[in-house]
Write a protein that holds these residues in place. Structure first.
Motif, short mmCIF file in Angstrom:
data_model
loop_
_atom_site.label_atom_id
_atom_site.label_comp_id
_atom_site.label_asym_id
_atom_site.label_seq_id
_atom_site.Cartn_x
_atom_site.Cartn_y
_atom_site.Cartn_z
N SER A 99 76.81 55.48 -34.98
CA SER A 99 78.21 55.66 -34.64
C SER A 99 78.37 56.89 -33.74
O SER A 99 77.46 57.70 -33.60
N GLY A 118 87.47 60.66 -34.07
CA GLY A 118 86.46 61.56 -34.61
C GLY A 118 86.67 62.98 -34.10
O GLY A 118 87.64 63.29 -33.40
N VAL A 139 87.81 63.59 -40.88
CA VAL A 139 86.51 63.81 -41.51
C VAL A 139 86.52 65.10 -42.32
O VAL A 139 85.69 65.29 -43.22
N VAL A 153 80.17 59.62 -47.36
CA VAL A 153 80.36 59.38 -45.93
C VAL A 153 80.19 57.90 -45.62
O VAL A 153 80.99 57.31 -44.87
N ARG A 154 79.21 57.28 -46.21
CA ARG A 154 78.96 55.86 -45.99
C ARG A 154 80.17 55.02 -46.43
O ARG A 154 80.58 54.08 -45.75
N ARG A 157 83.48 55.93 -44.08
CA ARG A 157 83.43 55.72 -42.64
C ARG A 157 84.08 54.38 -42.27
O ARG A 157 83.77 53.34 -42.85
N ASN A 158 84.99 54.41 -41.33
CA ASN A 158 85.71 53.23 -40.84
C ASN A 158 86.32 52.43 -42.00
O ASN A 158 86.18 51.21 -42.10
N TRP A 164 87.45 57.47 -39.01
CA TRP A 164 87.12 56.39 -38.09
C TRP A 164 86.29 56.90 -36.92
O TRP A 164 86.55 57.97 -36.38
#
Length: 254
Positions: A99, A118, A139, A153-154, A157-158, A164
């Motif tokens: 990403s 981001g 974040v 984080v996994r 994320r999105n 995102w």
């Protein structure tokens, strides 16, 4: 159109630089690829630098060919094009897929359009010496506070309520921080990766001082300032040195 565009990028280690800057006469893009966490599979045979290069190329093609579509639409299409380039070889459903952040800007018709996805900000330089920061701090607002676990984080994320980035979901483009500002009264704009924003976040610089150094000494001088402080004071967290990219675009005088 811009009257001048200058940028510099410098790796943070012996690893390949996962930042990228691309620009045209009236648009600019800076990307900051997310270094894979230790032990993460990622489902991709290519890696972060490949994703950043492909996405940057697709964005450059879209921006050069289309001066009218919203930046979010151009980003969504670029993500789709990039996905198509490795859909047959990689698991695009893997949550650890490579990403990148995205900072975009386009000047035309008396306005500057911007998009931030981001933690790579766009900072507008006002003629009165002030700075207007367009950033995305999601974040930094994940639950529990830093240091974040790889699993958190996994999972975030999105995802709704998380943060995102550009990866394998074109709809992420619609989650970006975007808008339009009058170009009148602006000297130009800077785009940065977080290897440079350490100057403000860690070492006490103001955004006004960053822009002054960027426009005067140039992008390379800004990066050198970061490197000097990293050596002198050390890193607050994470890598001793990160990939660092700074871009300056000067606007016509109004």
């Amino acid at each position: 159109m811009f009257t001048e565009v200058r940028y510099a990028t410098r790796p943070g280690s012996a690893r390949p630089n996962e930042d990228l800057a691309v620009a045209g006469p009236s648009w600019a893009v800076v990307l900051d690829g997310a270094t894979a966490a230790a032990g993460a599979g990622g489902g991709c045979a290519h890696g972060v630098a490949w994703l950043v290069g492909r996405l940057g190329g697709a964005l450059a093609a879209g921006l050069a060919a289309d001066g009218r579509s919203p930046l979010a639409d151009i980003l969504a299409e670029a993500i789709s094009v990039t996905m198509g380039a490795h859909s047959g070889t990689c698991d695009l459903g893997d949550p650890d897929s490579p990403s990148t952040t995205v900072a975009m800007m386009r000047l035309g018709g008396g306005v500057v359009e911007y998009l931030v996805l981001g933690d790579s900000p766009v900072v507008l330089a006002r003629a009165d010496g002030g700075a207007e920061v367009i950033g995305d701090d999601r974040v930094e607002r994940l639950p529990g506070g830093r240091p974040y676990s790889a699993e958190l984080v996994r999972r975030m994320r999105n995802a709704e309520g998380g943060f995102w980035v550009a990866s394998t979901r074109p709809e992420a483009a619609g989650q970006a921080v975007s808008g339009v500002a009058e170009a009148s009264g602006l000297l130009g704009a800077g785009l940065f990766t977080d290897g440079v924003t350490r100057l403000v976040e860690w070492y006490g610089w103001s955004w006004e001082s960053v822009l002054a150094e960027l426009a005067g000494g140039g992008p390379g001088a800004v990066i050198s300032a970061v490197r000097g402080l990293e050596v002198e004071r050390g890193a607050v967290r994470g890598k001793p040195h990160d990939d660092a990219t700074a871009l300056w675009a000067a606007f016509p005088s109004s």
